[in-house]
Write a protein that holds these residues in place. Structure first.
Motif, mmCIF file in Angstrom:
data_model
loop_
_atom_site.group_PDB
_atom_site.id
_atom_site.type_symbol
_atom_site.label_atom_id
_atom_site.label_comp_id
_atom_site.label_asym_id
_atom_site.label_seq_id
_atom_site.Cartn_x
_atom_site.Cartn_y
_atom_site.Cartn_z
ATOM 1 N N ASN A 30 64.768 22.300 145.460
ATOM 2 C CA ASN A 30 65.316 23.402 144.848
ATOM 3 C C ASN A 30 64.839 24.182 143.604
ATOM 4 O O ASN A 30 65.139 24.969 142.891
ATOM 5 C CB ASN A 30 66.961 23.197 144.722
ATOM 6 N N ARG A 31 63.854 23.250 142.948
ATOM 7 C CA ARG A 31 63.036 23.563 141.707
ATOM 8 C C ARG A 31 61.808 24.485 141.993
ATOM 9 O O ARG A 31 61.174 24.957 141.119
ATOM 10 C CB ARG A 31 62.843 22.371 140.968
ATOM 11 N N SER A 52 62.791 33.121 145.323
ATOM 12 C CA SER A 52 62.892 32.145 143.835
ATOM 13 C C SER A 52 63.635 30.813 144.444
ATOM 14 O O SER A 52 64.367 30.554 145.367
ATOM 15 C CB SER A 52 63.458 32.841 142.751
ATOM 16 N N THR A 53 64.058 29.954 143.255
ATOM 17 C CA THR A 53 64.485 28.837 143.528
ATOM 18 C C THR A 53 65.843 28.950 143.884
ATOM 19 O O THR A 53 66.352 28.268 144.810
ATOM 20 C CB THR A 53 64.600 27.708 142.234
ATOM 21 N N SER A 54 66.542 29.869 143.111
ATOM 22 C CA SER A 54 68.038 30.185 143.446
ATOM 23 C C SER A 54 68.478 31.057 144.517
ATOM 24 O O SER A 54 69.705 31.354 144.745
ATOM 25 C CB SER A 54 68.720 30.685 141.997
ATOM 26 N N ARG A 55 67.399 31.567 144.998
ATOM 27 C CA ARG A 55 67.623 32.546 146.169
ATOM 28 C C ARG A 55 67.959 34.089 145.380
ATOM 29 O O ARG A 55 68.346 34.956 146.243
ATOM 30 C CB ARG A 55 68.635 32.342 147.097
ATOM 31 N N GLY A 56 67.721 33.971 143.851
ATOM 32 C CA GLY A 56 68.407 35.226 143.325
ATOM 33 C C GLY A 56 67.188 36.414 143.440
ATOM 34 O O GLY A 56 67.545 37.475 143.318
ATOM 35 N N ASN A 74 68.382 24.926 150.602
ATOM 36 C CA ASN A 74 68.108 23.850 149.610
ATOM 37 C C ASN A 74 68.504 22.539 150.163
ATOM 38 O O ASN A 74 67.894 21.405 149.989
ATOM 39 C CB ASN A 74 68.270 24.166 148.256
ATOM 40 N N THR A 102 57.490 30.335 138.356
ATOM 41 C CA THR A 102 57.907 31.570 138.828
ATOM 42 C C THR A 102 57.314 31.787 140.087
ATOM 43 O O THR A 102 56.354 31.933 140.166
ATOM 44 C CB THR A 102 57.988 32.391 137.964
#
Length: 123
Positions: A30-31, A52-56, A74, A102
């Motif tokens: 997840n990182r 991105s890591t957070s799906r944002g 994740n 990133t």
């Protein structure tokens, strides 16, 4: 270190769909930002989609926008690429990539790569 294994490629008729999966080893996936690239015979590797890591944040190449969807789970350490309305020009080897930094559309930014899965679209 992260190891990536792609699956889900195959032969499909134009207009059809496929879902690619990229399974990652390690408990901290997840990182990592995830991405898909592809390479057709005789052509350079090109960016397809990144998440991105957070799906944002999600970004797509113009050539696949509206047809492909990238997502991640994740909990399952997996990134997916849903491909709809496939065209013959989508034929390529598809590669999954990941990196702790990133997300990027630039292939050299990614440290970890899978072995690739072949997608062939017949017209």
């Amino acid at each position: 270190q992260v190891q990536l294994v792609e699956s889900g490629g195959g032969l499909v008729q134009a207009g059809g769909s496929l879902r690619l999966s990229c399974a990652a080893s390690g408990r901290t996936f997840n990182r990592y930002a995830g991405a898909w690239f592809r390479q057709a015979p005789g052509k350079a590797r090109e960016f397809v989609a990144a998440i991105s890591t957070s799906r944002g944040q999600i970004v797509y190449a113009d050539s696949v926008k509206g047809r492909f969807t990238i997502s991640r789970d994740n909990a399952k350490n997996t990134v997916y690429l849903q491909m709809n309305s496939l065209k013959s020009e989508d034929t390529a080897v598809y590669y999954c990539a990941a990196d702790e930094k990133t997300m990027s559309t630039y292939a050299p930014r990614y440290l970890y790569w899978g072995q690739g899965t072949q997608v062939t679209v017949s017209s």
